[in-house]
Design a protein around this motif. Structure first.
Motif, short mmCIF file in Angstrom:
data_model
loop_
_atom_site.label_atom_id
_atom_site.label_comp_id
_atom_site.label_asym_id
_atom_site.label_seq_id
_atom_site.Cartn_x
_atom_site.Cartn_y
_atom_site.Cartn_z
N ARG A 149 0.57 -1.13 0.19
CA ARG A 149 0.00 -0.09 -0.08
C ARG A 149 0.89 1.29 0.07
NH1 ARG A 149 -5.08 1.53 0.82
NH2 ARG A 149 -6.12 -0.30 1.73
N ALA A 150 1.91 1.22 0.70
CA ALA A 150 3.11 2.47 0.84
C ALA A 150 3.81 2.70 -0.38
CB ALA A 150 3.65 2.08 1.75
N GLY A 151 3.87 1.70 -1.05
CA GLY A 151 4.48 1.67 -2.65
C GLY A 151 3.57 2.21 -3.61
N LEU A 152 2.31 1.76 -3.59
CA LEU A 152 1.38 2.22 -4.59
C LEU A 152 1.06 3.56 -4.06
CD1 LEU A 152 -1.13 -0.79 -4.75
CD2 LEU A 152 0.43 -0.07 -6.40
N HIS A 153 0.99 3.89 -2.87
CA HIS A 153 0.82 5.21 -2.39
C HIS A 153 1.66 6.35 -3.02
CE1 HIS A 153 -0.98 8.37 -0.22
NE2 HIS A 153 0.26 8.88 0.29
N SER A 154 3.06 5.85 -3.00
CA SER A 154 4.31 6.61 -3.26
C SER A 154 4.29 6.82 -4.96
CB SER A 154 5.53 5.99 -2.85
OG SER A 154 5.80 4.75 -3.51
N TRP A 155 3.68 5.86 -5.84
CA TRP A 155 3.71 5.70 -7.01
C TRP A 155 2.21 6.29 -7.67
CZ3 TRP A 155 7.04 4.75 -10.95
CH2 TRP A 155 8.36 4.44 -10.49
N ARG A 156 1.44 6.71 -6.98
CA ARG A 156 0.22 7.15 -7.30
C ARG A 156 0.19 8.23 -8.43
NH1 ARG A 156 0.77 9.89 -2.58
NH2 ARG A 156 0.23 12.14 -2.41
N TRP A 157 1.06 9.23 -8.30
CA TRP A 157 0.95 10.18 -9.32
C TRP A 157 1.23 9.56 -10.89
CZ3 TRP A 157 -2.04 14.05 -8.80
CH2 TRP A 157 -2.26 14.50 -7.53
N HIS A 158 2.42 8.86 -10.69
CA HIS A 158 2.93 8.17 -11.95
C HIS A 158 2.10 7.17 -12.59
CE1 HIS A 158 6.43 9.11 -9.66
NE2 HIS A 158 7.03 9.24 -10.84
N LEU A 159 1.07 6.61 -11.63
CA LEU A 159 0.10 5.68 -12.26
C LEU A 159 -1.13 6.34 -12.58
CD1 LEU A 159 0.19 3.05 -9.30
CD2 LEU A 159 1.04 2.49 -11.67
N PHE A 160 -1.42 7.48 -12.04
CA PHE A 160 -2.44 8.28 -12.86
C PHE A 160 -2.07 8.85 -14.04
CE2 PHE A 160 -4.45 12.59 -12.98
CZ PHE A 160 -5.78 12.24 -12.79
N GLY A 161 -0.60 9.19 -13.93
CA GLY A 161 -0.20 9.96 -15.46
C GLY A 161 -0.39 8.75 -16.72
N TRP A 162 -0.03 7.66 -16.15
CA TRP A 162 -0.08 6.32 -17.18
C TRP A 162 -1.54 6.05 -17.44
CZ3 TRP A 162 1.96 3.71 -20.49
CH2 TRP A 162 1.53 2.38 -20.78
N ARG A 163 -2.55 6.10 -16.47
CA ARG A 163 -3.81 5.90 -16.70
C ARG A 163 -4.36 7.23 -17.78
NH1 ARG A 163 -4.25 4.83 -11.32
NH2 ARG A 163 -5.40 6.58 -11.02
N LEU A 164 -3.91 8.38 -17.41
CA LEU A 164 -4.32 9.55 -18.42
C LEU A 164 -3.92 9.32 -19.72
CD1 LEU A 164 -4.20 12.61 -16.03
CD2 LEU A 164 -6.11 11.56 -16.88
#
Length: 119
Positions: free
Chosen positions: A52-67
């Protein structure tokens, strides 16, 4: 007597069955890849808090990927698929607009749900 060239071509249904089987094979391989990736993630992060901490730290990168994915789908839809459908009668265009609005609302709802749990 030799068979004619038209007799040697595969039929349309055979070609369609091959296309469907190839598609199913690709989907199965993608699913298998995702399962292996999940297994590796679970092995590297045995407790859920680290994951969960790893996903939280990567949330903006994953959001950019989804966009980026959403934008790519929208561009392909606007340039390739939509012009082919707009040739149809007006009732089809009305249903098309409704389907597009529902797709956008679904994406917005999915993003809101994923961001509400984080923020």
């Amino acid at each position: 007597m030799k068979p004619e060239a038209s007799d040697m071509r595969p039929s349309n249904t055979t070609f369609r069955i091959r296309q469907v089987l190839c598609f199913l094979l690709v989907v199965a391989l993608i699913f298998l890849f995702c399962m292996v990736l999940a297994a590796v993630a679970i092995n590297n992060y045995p407790d859920g808090q680290k994951l969960r901490a790893g996903l939280h730290s990567w949330r903006w990168h994953l959001f950019g990927w989804r966009l980026l994915l959403y934008s790519g789908i929208a561009v392909v839809w606007q340039r390739k698929i939509r012009p082919l459908i707009r040739i149809r009668p007006s009732d089809v265009r009305c249903r098309l607009l409704r389907a597009e609005i529902l797709a956008v609302l679904f994406i917005l709802a999915a993003e809101c749900i994923s961001w509400i749990s984080i923020l």
